[in-house]
Design a protein around this motif. Structure first.
Motif, PDB file in Angstrom:
ATOM      1  N   ALA A 171       0.838  -1.204   0.000  1.00 58.45           N
ATOM      2  CA  ALA A 171       0.000   0.000   0.000  1.00 58.45           C
ATOM      3  C   ALA A 171       0.873   1.254   0.000  1.00 58.45           C
ATOM      4  O   ALA A 171       0.629   2.207  -0.764  1.00 58.45           O
ATOM      5  N   GLU A 172       1.895   1.278   0.855  1.00 59.59           N
ATOM      6  CA  GLU A 172       2.794   2.427   0.910  1.00 59.59           C
ATOM      7  C   GLU A 172       3.610   2.557  -0.377  1.00 59.59           C
ATOM      8  O   GLU A 172       3.884   3.672  -0.839  1.00 59.59           O
ATOM      9  N   TYR A 173       3.977   1.414  -0.953  1.00 54.16           N
ATOM     10  CA  TYR A 173       4.730   1.453  -2.216  1.00 54.16           C
ATOM     11  C   TYR A 173       3.906   2.139  -3.300  1.00 54.16           C
ATOM     12  O   TYR A 173       4.410   2.977  -4.052  1.00 54.16           O
ATOM     13  N   VAL A 174       2.636   1.793  -3.383  1.00 48.61           N
ATOM     14  CA  VAL A 174       1.758   2.396  -4.396  1.00 48.61           C
ATOM     15  C   VAL A 174       1.531   3.880  -4.106  1.00 48.61           C
ATOM     16  O   VAL A 174       1.474   4.706  -5.024  1.00 48.61           O
ATOM     17  N   GLU A 175       1.427   4.244  -2.833  1.00 47.73           N
ATOM     18  CA  GLU A 175       1.213   5.639  -2.468  1.00 47.73           C
ATOM     19  C   GLU A 175       2.439   6.500  -2.776  1.00 47.73           C
ATOM     20  O   GLU A 175       2.318   7.654  -3.195  1.00 47.73           O
ATOM     21  N   ASP A 176       3.639   5.928  -2.555  1.00 44.16           N
ATOM     22  CA  ASP A 176       4.867   6.720  -2.618  1.00 44.16           C
ATOM     23  C   ASP A 176       5.550   6.713  -3.981  1.00 44.16           C
ATOM     24  O   ASP A 176       6.510   7.467  -4.191  1.00 44.16           O
ATOM     25  N   ASN A 177       5.112   5.849  -4.900  1.00 44.29           N
ATOM     26  CA  ASN A 177       5.777   5.743  -6.191  1.00 44.29           C
ATOM     27  C   ASN A 177       4.775   5.975  -7.322  1.00 44.29           C
ATOM     28  O   ASN A 177       3.572   5.743  -7.167  1.00 44.29           O
ATOM     29  N   ASP A 178       5.283   6.438  -8.444  1.00 42.34           N
ATOM     30  CA  ASP A 178       4.443   6.651  -9.616  1.00 42.34           C
ATOM     31  C   ASP A 178       4.160   5.298 -10.261  1.00 42.34           C
ATOM     32  O   ASP A 178       5.056   4.660 -10.819  1.00 42.34           O
ATOM     33  N   VAL A 179       2.925   4.850 -10.174  1.00 39.49           N
ATOM     34  CA  VAL A 179       2.551   3.560 -10.757  1.00 39.49           C
ATOM     35  C   VAL A 179       1.634   3.751 -11.962  1.00 39.49           C
ATOM     36  O   VAL A 179       0.935   2.831 -12.376  1.00 39.49           O
ATOM     37  N   THR A 180       1.645   4.952 -12.532  1.00 33.88           N
ATOM     38  CA  THR A 180       0.754   5.238 -13.655  1.00 33.88           C
ATOM     39  C   THR A 180       1.366   4.872 -15.005  1.00 33.88           C
ATOM     40  O   THR A 180       0.659   4.833 -16.012  1.00 33.88           O
ATOM     41  N   HIS A 181       2.679   4.627 -15.037  1.00 33.71           N
ATOM     42  CA  HIS A 181       3.298   4.238 -16.301  1.00 33.71           C
ATOM     43  C   HIS A 181       3.120   2.740 -16.532  1.00 33.71           C
ATOM     44  O   HIS A 181       2.975   1.971 -15.585  1.00 33.71           O
ATOM     45  N   ASP A 182       3.132   2.347 -17.771  1.00 32.55           N
ATOM     46  CA  ASP A 182       3.048   0.926 -18.113  1.00 32.55           C
ATOM     47  C   ASP A 182       4.444   0.388 -18.366  1.00 32.55           C
ATOM     48  O   ASP A 182       5.138   0.860 -19.279  1.00 32.55           O
ATOM     49  N   PRO A 183       4.893  -0.582 -17.578  1.00 30.18           N
ATOM     50  CA  PRO A 183       6.227  -1.153 -17.797  1.00 30.18           C
ATOM     51  C   PRO A 183       6.341  -1.801 -19.175  1.00 30.18           C
ATOM     52  O   PRO A 183       5.348  -2.270 -19.746  1.00 30.18           O
TER      53      PRO A 183
END
Length: 283
Positions: A107-119
């Protein structure tokens, strides 16, 4: 009859992965038991830290498979619950504690990092023939699966998730042979430059990044080529009837306490007392 027609013999390519090279470097006997001996010798049961790491990896992989708008902390938490297993934990209570921790981590990883890009890749298989000497024909094929491959500003970035007891640092990221080899293989597989590697320690949110130079990647290839040559020679000699214990000797040390093949290795049993399946969990 001794005639030499000047025809060069084809170079034999050794197929290796970072995991195989690391296993052989650490303990040739463990390499033989893992990859050559069939049927596979007796192994230990599951390890709690491996279970925990697999759950976090699977949850983050599945998260990036979702549409961008669904990559939210609540969904990451649900994915941990979906992939959770209790294998290796001491008790149900201990498993429940670490399940709750894993939910908090992602949960914190998703909150603190930009996860909007597609790998570019998730658990992407990369493979490439390489040579440790520029300009020479390939001597080995590097292959394996990278946790995540991002495309940023026209270059690829290798991302590796970690859930161990301590956060990594830049030196560890730069020294990692696995990350360097993935960078080389990814660049050739996907035809984009790749010099940046990152270790993402999910429990603490630490990101240890390193930028490779052509020289540092070449050094890792040279090291890999040396290990691959030793590995190939030992395997060929074993196939020709050589002594397995001489060609693939044990290298006893404290890691024998948690080696998967401890039940099948007397040297490992003598080197260290057996660890409990939950001993390597992050405190």
């Amino acid at each position: 009859m001794g005639f030499d027609f000047g025809v060069a013999q084809p170079v034999r390519l050794t197929k290796v992965s970072p995991a195989r090279l690391a296993t052989f470097d650490d303990c040739p006997r463990r390499y033989r038991l893992s990859y050559l001996t069939r049927p596979t010798p007796q192994r230990t049961g599951p390890w709690a830290h491996s279970t925990l790491g697999a759950v976090v990896h699977n949850a983050l992989r599945a998260l990036f498979d979702l549409p961008v708008l669904k990559r939210v902390p609540q969904r990451a938490v649900a994915l941990v619950a979906e992939f959770w297993k209790d294998a290796g934990f001491e008790t149900e209570e201990q498993a429940a504690r670490y399940r709750a921790r894993a939910k908090g981590w992602v949960a914190e990883y998703v909150e603190d990092n930009d996860v909007t890009h597609d790998p570019v890749g998730l658990e992407r298989w990369v493979s490439a023939p390489v040579s440790a000497t520029p300009g020479e024909k390939p001597s080995m094929i590097i292959e394996g699966r990278a946790d995540r491959i991002d495309a940023r500003d026209g270059s690829l970035v290798i991302v590796d998730y970690k859930t161990g007891r301590r956060p990594p640092d830049e030196y560890e990221a730069r020294a990692s042979q696995a990350l360097a080899l993935y960078a080389v293989a990814a660049a050739r597989t996907l035809r984009m430059p790749c010099t940046t590697v990152e270790l993402h320690h999910v429990p603490t949110g630490t990101i240890a990044a390193a930028e490779h130079t052509p020289e540092s990647l070449q050094r890792q290839l040279q090291r890999a080529e040396e290990t691959a040559g030793d590995l190939r020679l030992a395997t060929d000699t074993l196939d020709a009837g050589g002594d397995a214990d001489v060609l693939f000797p044990a290298r006893p040390d404290r890691r024998c306490a948690w080696c998967d093949f401890r039940p099948s290795c007397a040297a490992g049993q003598e080197a260290a007392p057996a660890a409990q399946p939950w001993d390597l969990l992050a405190p």
